[in-house]
Design an enzyme around this catalytic site. Structure first.
Site, mmCIF file in Angstrom:
data_model
loop_
_atom_site.group_PDB
_atom_site.id
_atom_site.type_symbol
_atom_site.label_atom_id
_atom_site.label_comp_id
_atom_site.label_asym_id
_atom_site.label_seq_id
_atom_site.Cartn_x
_atom_site.Cartn_y
_atom_site.Cartn_z
ATOM 1 N N LYS A 78 36.364 33.197 47.417
ATOM 2 C CA LYS A 78 35.894 34.418 46.845
ATOM 3 C C LYS A 78 35.861 34.356 45.327
ATOM 4 O O LYS A 78 37.121 32.898 44.675
ATOM 5 C CB LYS A 78 36.530 35.378 47.355
ATOM 6 C CG LYS A 78 38.614 35.127 47.393
ATOM 7 C CD LYS A 78 39.382 36.121 47.873
ATOM 8 C CE LYS A 78 40.627 35.729 47.787
ATOM 9 N NZ LYS A 78 41.091 37.120 48.938
ATOM 10 N N TYR B 163 47.635 37.985 13.418
ATOM 11 C CA TYR B 163 47.733 39.498 13.460
ATOM 12 C C TYR B 163 49.204 40.448 13.363
ATOM 13 O O TYR B 163 49.901 39.580 14.451
ATOM 14 C CB TYR B 163 46.533 40.435 14.256
ATOM 15 C CG TYR B 163 45.168 39.776 14.287
ATOM 16 C CD1 TYR B 163 44.630 40.733 13.199
ATOM 17 C CD2 TYR B 163 44.193 39.588 15.375
ATOM 18 C CE1 TYR B 163 42.988 40.188 13.005
ATOM 19 C CE2 TYR B 163 43.242 39.131 14.729
ATOM 20 C CZ TYR B 163 42.041 39.722 14.126
ATOM 21 O OH TYR B 163 41.267 39.595 13.946
HETATM 22 C C1 LIG Z 1 42.389 35.676 49.631
HETATM 23 C C2 LIG Z 1 42.701 35.743 50.905
HETATM 24 C C3 LIG Z 1 43.244 34.403 51.756
HETATM 25 C C4 LIG Z 1 43.685 33.325 51.272
HETATM 26 O O1 LIG Z 1 45.157 33.451 50.561
HETATM 27 P P1 LIG Z 1 45.358 32.317 49.510
HETATM 28 O O2 LIG Z 1 46.918 33.303 49.208
HETATM 29 O O3 LIG Z 1 44.553 32.596 48.709
HETATM 30 O O4 LIG Z 1 46.183 31.057 50.174
HETATM 31 C C5 LIG Z 1 42.954 34.659 53.391
HETATM 32 N N1 LIG Z 1 42.659 35.418 53.893
HETATM 33 C C6 LIG Z 1 42.198 36.985 53.261
HETATM 34 C C7 LIG Z 1 42.139 38.179 54.062
HETATM 35 C C8 LIG Z 1 42.417 36.921 51.847
HETATM 36 O O5 LIG Z 1 42.081 38.128 51.082
#
Ligand SMILES: *Cc1c(COP(=O)(O)O)cnc(C)c1O
Length: 389
Positions: free
Chosen positions: A49, A269
């Protein structure tokens, strides 16, 4: 093998982000092997993702598929559609679930919705009936995160009325941990026991609970499919302990200009930093528009010629100023490069300085950086098994 960076573009770029696909692949192998250590045929997915946590899903996906990864998770439908273009075969699961009216998109791109409540389940089953086709589905059980997933009531309906899954193929039952990185937090055990109770009542489907940190809670948490994201990209799954993962990203920025200033002069700034002595200041080519957070003001550093160099004054949109008074002038000229992220300062370190976590540092990595993909661990020994779970 190193994919040759476009040298022209690298010269023009303010900063160069180097991403080691081989390190991501080696991290994936390490997690898969941790899952298999007890001898059960556990499989390891990859969570891609947010553009593979900022590293580039279109390249990371195929690299991991070549390594043997056969299950991929994204958050959004469009991320799934984009990933399908480069991964024609393997299952791609969409964590955010089935938005109303998107059934056709899921079917057209062979994406699998993670069903988060009975309404989504009913809509997906109706789509299966319309198409007269068995559709794959994931059921997400909420075991305590209280964010997405079947709550206790919906879960009980499903247990009592298995017919609600008619026309669907239950590809996976999953849940997500609240605080897996806190190994002694009792919520882990509570979620484990709620998950076990549910999967016992719904026998037959593969199961998945562990994110990156969850894998390190031990074999009780592994079930059939591991679901790491962060650790693949080098983020430490064990905060406060040595990082077992290989580092994946290096970020280097060009020095645009250097100047001498007198004592008691301000830089940047708002005049937020003042020199205590005659100083040399260098200005480097990245800023908050590149995900270098404004709250890093006066509290982090870059590295140059083996030295820690303090970041001083306010972070601008496109520029950051550093105090190079103690760096030999020859090593610090317009056109030199400083290390912003890398072996001396990891995304976890920068996250500590910015009072956030490495997930936010990684997913904020700028789109203006020139990206150079390397494959530094391609020759590391691989154990190719290709077994089904
Ligand atoms: C993002 C996510 C993961 C992966 O989690 P990490 O902590 O990055 O390994 C696994 N399962 C779900 C449902 C997620 O949203």
């Amino acid at each position: 093998m190193s994919i040759p960076a476009d040298e022209e573009a690298a010269r023009r770029a303010g900063a160069i982000l180097s991403i080691d696909l081989g390190a991501i692949a080696a991290n994936w192998r390490g997690l898969r092997d941790a899952g298999r250590a007890t001898g059960r045929p556990i499989d390891c997915a990859a969570v891609l993702k947010a553009d593979a946590y900022g590293t580039g899903a279109a390249l990371v996906g195929p690299r991991l598929a070549a390594e043997g990864c056969r299950h991929f998770f994204v958050a959004q439908i469009d991320e799934g559609i984009a990933l399908r273009r480069v991964l024609p075969e393997p299952p791609i699961y969409v964590l955010n679930g089935l938005l109303p009216g998107t059934e056709g998109d899921f079917v057209a791109h062979r994406l699998i919705p993670v069903l988060n409540h009975l309404g989504q389940l009913n809509a997906w089953r109706a789509a299966a009936q319309r198409l007269n086709q068995a559709l794959d589905a994931v059921v997400h059980l909420d075991t305590g995160l209280h964010r997405l997933g079947f709550g206790a009531e919906d879960a009980q309906v499903l247990i009592n009325e298995r017919g609600r899954l008619r026309g669907l193929r239950l590809a996976l039952i999953m849940s997500h941990l609240v605080a897996a990185e806190e190994t002694s937090n009792p919520i882990n055990g509570e979620q484990l026991s709620r998950f076990r109770t549910f999967v016992r009542a719904m026998p037959g489907a593969p199961t998945s609970l562990a994110n990156s940190s969850g894998i390190f809670l031990g074999p009780d948490y592994h079930f059939d499919l591991l679901r790491p994201g962060a650790a693949l990209y080098g983020i430490n799954p064990l905060p406060g302990q040595p990082n077992p993962m290989l580092s994946v990203v290096t970020l280097r920025a060009h020095i645009l200009q250097t100047r001498r200033i007198d004592a008691f002069q301000t830089v940047g700034y708002g005049g937020a930093w003042r020199s205590a002595r005659p100083s040399r200041i260098a200005t480097i080519a990245l800023g908050y528009a590149d995900g270098y957070f404004r709250n890093l003001i006066n509290r982090t550093q870059v590295h140059l010629a083996g030295r820690k160099v303090p970041v001083i004054g306010r972070i601008s949109m496109d520029l950051v100023t550093i105090d190079v008074t103690d760096v030999p002038e020859a090593e610090c000229q317009a056109g030199s490069m400083v290390e912003v992220l890398g072996p001396h300062l990891t995304p976890d370190d920068l996250a500590d300085h910015a009072r956030t976590n490495a997930y936010e540092v990684m997913t904020a990595l700028g789109r203006r950086y020139h990206r150079a993909y390397v494959d530094g661990y391609a020759d590391a020994p691989t154990e190719e098994t290709g077994e089904a779970p």
